[in-house]
Design an enzyme around this catalytic site. Structure first.
Site, PDB file in Angstrom:
ATOM      1  NE  ARG A  24      -0.327  -0.180   4.999  1.00 48.79           N
ATOM      2  CZ  ARG A  24      -0.621   0.499   6.085  1.00 48.79           C
ATOM      3  NH1 ARG A  24      -1.666   1.315   6.097  1.00 48.79           N
ATOM      4  NH2 ARG A  24       0.090   0.379   7.195  1.00 48.79           N
ATOM      5  CB  THR A 134       9.719   2.419   8.054  1.00 51.51           C
ATOM      6  OG1 THR A 134       9.323   1.552   9.111  1.00 51.51           O
ATOM      7  CG2 THR A 134       9.337   1.797   6.715  1.00 51.51           C
ATOM      8  CE  LYS A 159       9.566  -2.640   9.416  1.00 48.51           C
ATOM      9  NZ  LYS A 159       8.550  -3.479  10.085  1.00 48.51           N
ATOM     10  CE  LYS A 161       7.437  -1.346   5.847  1.00 50.48           C
ATOM     11  NZ  LYS A 161       6.662  -2.490   6.374  1.00 50.48           N
ATOM     12  CG  ASP A 189       8.490  -5.545   6.366  1.00 50.45           C
ATOM     13  OD1 ASP A 189       8.051  -6.614   5.912  1.00 50.45           O
ATOM     14  OD2 ASP A 189       7.798  -4.767   7.043  1.00 50.45           O
ATOM     15  CD  GLU A 217       8.473  -7.174   9.731  1.00 56.35           C
ATOM     16  OE1 GLU A 217       7.342  -6.962  10.193  1.00 56.35           O
ATOM     17  OE2 GLU A 217       9.410  -6.341   9.812  1.00 56.35           O
ATOM     18  CG  ASP A 242       4.181  -8.199  10.637  1.00 56.58           C
ATOM     19  OD1 ASP A 242       3.341  -8.284  11.562  1.00 56.58           O
ATOM     20  OD2 ASP A 242       4.337  -7.148   9.979  1.00 56.58           O
ATOM     21  CE  LYS A 266       3.591  -4.763  12.528  1.00 54.87           C
ATOM     22  NZ  LYS A 266       3.315  -4.671  11.077  1.00 54.87           N
ATOM     23  CB  CYS A 294       3.294   0.427  15.498  1.00 53.50           C
ATOM     24  SG  CYS A 294       4.579   1.400  14.673  1.00 53.50           S
ATOM     25  CG  ASP A 320       9.157  -1.430  12.998  1.00 54.75           C
ATOM     26  OD1 ASP A 320       9.691  -0.360  12.660  1.00 54.75           O
ATOM     27  OD2 ASP A 320       8.323  -2.035  12.296  1.00 54.75           O
ATOM     28  CG  ASP A 322       9.068   3.558  12.260  1.00 54.31           C
ATOM     29  OD1 ASP A 322       8.066   2.878  12.547  1.00 54.31           O
ATOM     30  OD2 ASP A 322       9.551   3.598  11.115  1.00 54.31           O
TER      31      ASP A 322
END
Length: 363
Positions: A24, A134, A159, A161, A189, A217, A242, A266, A294, A320, A322
Site C-alpha cells: 500500500r 522505516t 527497516k 521496505k 521487510d 520480515e 509478522d 503488534k 506498529c 519498530d 517509529d
C-alpha cells in the site's frame, strides 16, 4: 468507577513523506481514537489504525464493532476489569484492531485508577528505548538518500521496505548497505512480496556478498507456513514472522515447526495488550525473541506498545515503533519523550496521553 460513555473520534495527521510498501501507499494518517469516560471524570484513550490489507478492517468496520460492544460494557465498574476484557473479546470475533483500541483505553483507565503509569501496572521497569525507522520502498537513489537522512538524525537501525521486484530489491539492499557501511543495521521487510524460492535465491545472493541483515520480515504470504520453514532451512539470515502471526495458536504452530527465528508483536493483530503479553510469554517459553511493532499509528497506539515492551523487556528485544517519527504533526499531548530513535516513558499515570482534538464521530 463506572464506565458512563464510549465515543470515538478520528485522529488525522500529515506524514512527513508518503509511506510506501509492497502492499500500500499512505499519504496521511487517519486512525480511530476510542475515548472511554467514567463517572468520576477519568478518561481513557485507545487508538487503532484501519489496515484493510492486513487485518481486514476499515474505519467503518471498526466503528461498527465498537458500537456493537459499547452497550455491553457501559455501566460496568472498572474494578470488574477482567470481566470487561472478556466481553470485549467474546462478543465479536476477529476485529482485532477495534478490540485493541478498546483494550488500550481500558488499560489506560485501570492504570489511572491505581495512580501509576501503565508500564508499572504491567510489571515493567525499563523506560528508555531505541527504535528503528522505516525506509519506504521507491527508486534506489531515493531510498539511499532517505537512509542517509535517517542516519543523520541518529538512527543506527533501518527497516528497508522491499517486495515489489526481487532483482531490484537486491540492488536496493546492496546500494544502501554499501553506502552506509557495517555500523548501520538493516532489517528487511518484504511485506509478503516474494515466493519462498525467490526469498531463498535473493537472500543467498546477498549472503554470498557478505550481507546478512538483522532479519528478513514476512517475505512470503501470511498463509504460506511451509514457505517460511523452507526459507529458514536454507538461509543464514534470521526470519521474522509478522502477518503470519495474529494469535497464540498461529505463533505456537510456527514455533513448534521451528519455521521462524523471531515474531513481530503488534497490538492491532493480537487484539490488544492482554494477548500481546500472552504472546510474549509464549515466545519466552520457546526461547524466541520478539520485536514490538506498529501499524501506521499515532502516539496513543505507539505508547501502548512501549508499555508492553517495558513489561516484557526480557523477550521483546527489538522495537519498530517509529510511527510517531513519520508524522509531521499530531493532536496528542504526551508525557512520553519522542526524539527520533530515542523514546523515553514518562511517569504520568496510565498511558501518559491526552487527545486534544476529540470531536466525537459516535457518541
Amino acid at each position: 468507577m463506572k464506565i458512563t460513555n464510549i465515543h470515538a473520534a478520528v485522529l488525522k495527521a500529515p506524514l512527513k513523506t508518503p509511506f510506501i510498501t509492497s502492499l500500500r501507499r499512505v499519504d496521511m494518517l487517519e486512525d480511530l481514537v476510542v475515548i472511554i469516560e467514567c463517572e468520576d471524570g477519568t478518561v481513557g484513550y485507545g487508538e487503532g489504525a484501519p489496515t484493510p490489507q492486513i487485518t481486514g478492517e476499515t474505519m467503518g468496520s471498526m466503528l461498527a464493532a465498537i458500537n456493537y460492544i459499547k452497550p455491553h460494557i457501559i455501566g460496568l465498574d472498572i474494578e470488574a476489569f477482567d470481566t470487561i476484557l472478556e466481553l470485549v473479546h467474546g462478543l465479536i470475533a476477529k476485529n482485532t484492531t477495534a478490540k485493541s483500541a478498546l483494550e488500550i483505553a481500558l488499560y489506560d483507565i485501570q492504570a489511572k485508577s491505581l495512580d501509576i503509569p501503565l508500564y508499572k501496572m504491567l510489571g515493567g521497569r525499563q523506560t528508555r528505548f531505541k527504535t528503528d525507522i522505516t525506509i519506504s520502498m521507491g527508486e534506489i537513489d531515493k531510498m539511499v538518500a532517505d537512509s542517509l537522512d535517517a542516519v543523520a538524525l541518529g538512527y543506527d537501525t533501518l527497516k528497508i521496505k522491499i517486495g515489489d521486484d526481487p532483482q531490484k530489491d537486491v540492488e536496493r539492499i546492496i546500494a544502501i548497505h554499501h553506502t552506509l557501511g557495517k555500523d548501520i543495521a538493516l532489517r528487511l521487510d518484504a511485506n509478503q512480496g516474494w515466493t519462498a524460492k525467490q526469498s531463498v535465491a535473493l537472500l543467498q545472493a546477498l549472503e554470498s556478498k557478505g550481507m546478512i541483515a538483522e532479519f528478513i520480515e514476512q517475505p512470503v504470504p501470511a498463509d504460506d507456513i511451509e514457505g517460511l520453514r523452507y526459507i529458514k532451512e536454507r538461509v543464514h539470515t534470521p526470519l521474522l514472522a509478522d502477518e503470519s502471526v495474529f494469535s497464540l495458536k498461529d505463533a505456537k504452530r510456527l514455533l513448534e515447526m521451528q519455521a521462524i527465528d523471531y515474531i513481530n508483536i503488534k497490538l492491532a493483530k493480537t487484539a490488544g495488550i492482554t494477548r500481546a503479553l500472552e504472546l510474549a510469554d509464549l515466545c519466552k517459553d520457546f526461547n524466541t525473541k520478539c520485536m514490538i511493532g506498529c501499524m501506521l499509528e499515532g502516539p496513543i497506539s505507539v505508547a501502548a506498545g512501549l508499555h508492553v515492551a517495558s513489561a516484557k523487556a526480557d523477550v521483546i528485544t527489538m522495537l519498530d515503533l517509529d510511527a510517531v517519527s513519520l508524522l509531521a504533526s499530531h493532536p496528542v499531548n504526551s508525557s512520553i519523550f519522542f526524539n527520533e530513535s530515542e523514546i523515553i516513558l514518562g511517569e504520568e499515570t496510565g498511558l501518559g496521553m491526552n487527545y486534544t482534538d476529540s470531536t466525537p464521530i459516535i457518541n
